[in-house]
Motif scaffolding. Structure first.
Motif, PDB file in Angstrom:
ATOM      1  N   ARG A   1      -4.200   9.968   0.635  1.00  0.00           N
ATOM      2  CA  ARG A   1      -3.181   9.979   1.684  1.00  0.00           C
ATOM      3  C   ARG A   1      -1.920   9.265   1.222  1.00  0.00           C
ATOM      4  O   ARG A   1      -1.934   8.548   0.241  1.00  0.00           O
ATOM      5  CB  ARG A   1      -3.716   9.365   2.974  1.00  0.00           C
TER       6      ARG A   1
ATOM      7  N   ILE B   1       1.319   4.074   4.213  1.00  0.00           N
ATOM      8  CA  ILE B   1       1.540   3.923   5.653  1.00  0.00           C
ATOM      9  C   ILE B   1       2.645   2.892   5.882  1.00  0.00           C
ATOM     10  O   ILE B   1       2.686   1.860   5.218  1.00  0.00           O
ATOM     11  CB  ILE B   1       0.259   3.448   6.363  1.00  0.00           C
TER      12      ILE B   1
ATOM     13  N   ARG C   1       5.618   1.327   9.121  1.00  0.00           N
ATOM     14  CA  ARG C   1       5.962   1.292  10.541  1.00  0.00           C
ATOM     15  C   ARG C   1       6.924   2.434  10.851  1.00  0.00           C
ATOM     16  O   ARG C   1       7.938   2.598  10.193  1.00  0.00           O
ATOM     17  CB  ARG C   1       6.620  -0.041  10.892  1.00  0.00           C
TER      18      ARG C   1
END
Length: 68
Positions: free
Chosen positions: A11, A14, A16
């Motif tokens: 993936r 990540i 905010r």
């Protein structure tokens, strides 16, 4: 008929939403990160035979709105 083969899964980083360190990274540039990692992690796979890559985007605006 061709067979579907799942080689690996990975993936993107990540961050905010709308505020984090990745907020200025385009969706297509972000998608390139795991694709490169898949190639590095699977050197015996001929990625030249890849016909399709399935991805999703959590946000609908900007470049990702154009079906990356």
């Amino acid at each position: 008929m061709h067979e579907a083969v799942i080689v690996d899964a990975i993936r993107t980083p990540i961050g905010r939403a709308f505020k984090g360190s990745l907020k200025d990274v385009r969706a297509d540039e972000l998608a390139a990160i795991p694709l490169r990692a898949l190639q590095e992690r699977n050197p015996d796979v001929d990625f030249g035979e890849t016909v399709d890559v399935m991805m999703g985007a959590a946000s609908w605006f900007g470049e990702q709105a154009y079906n990356v």
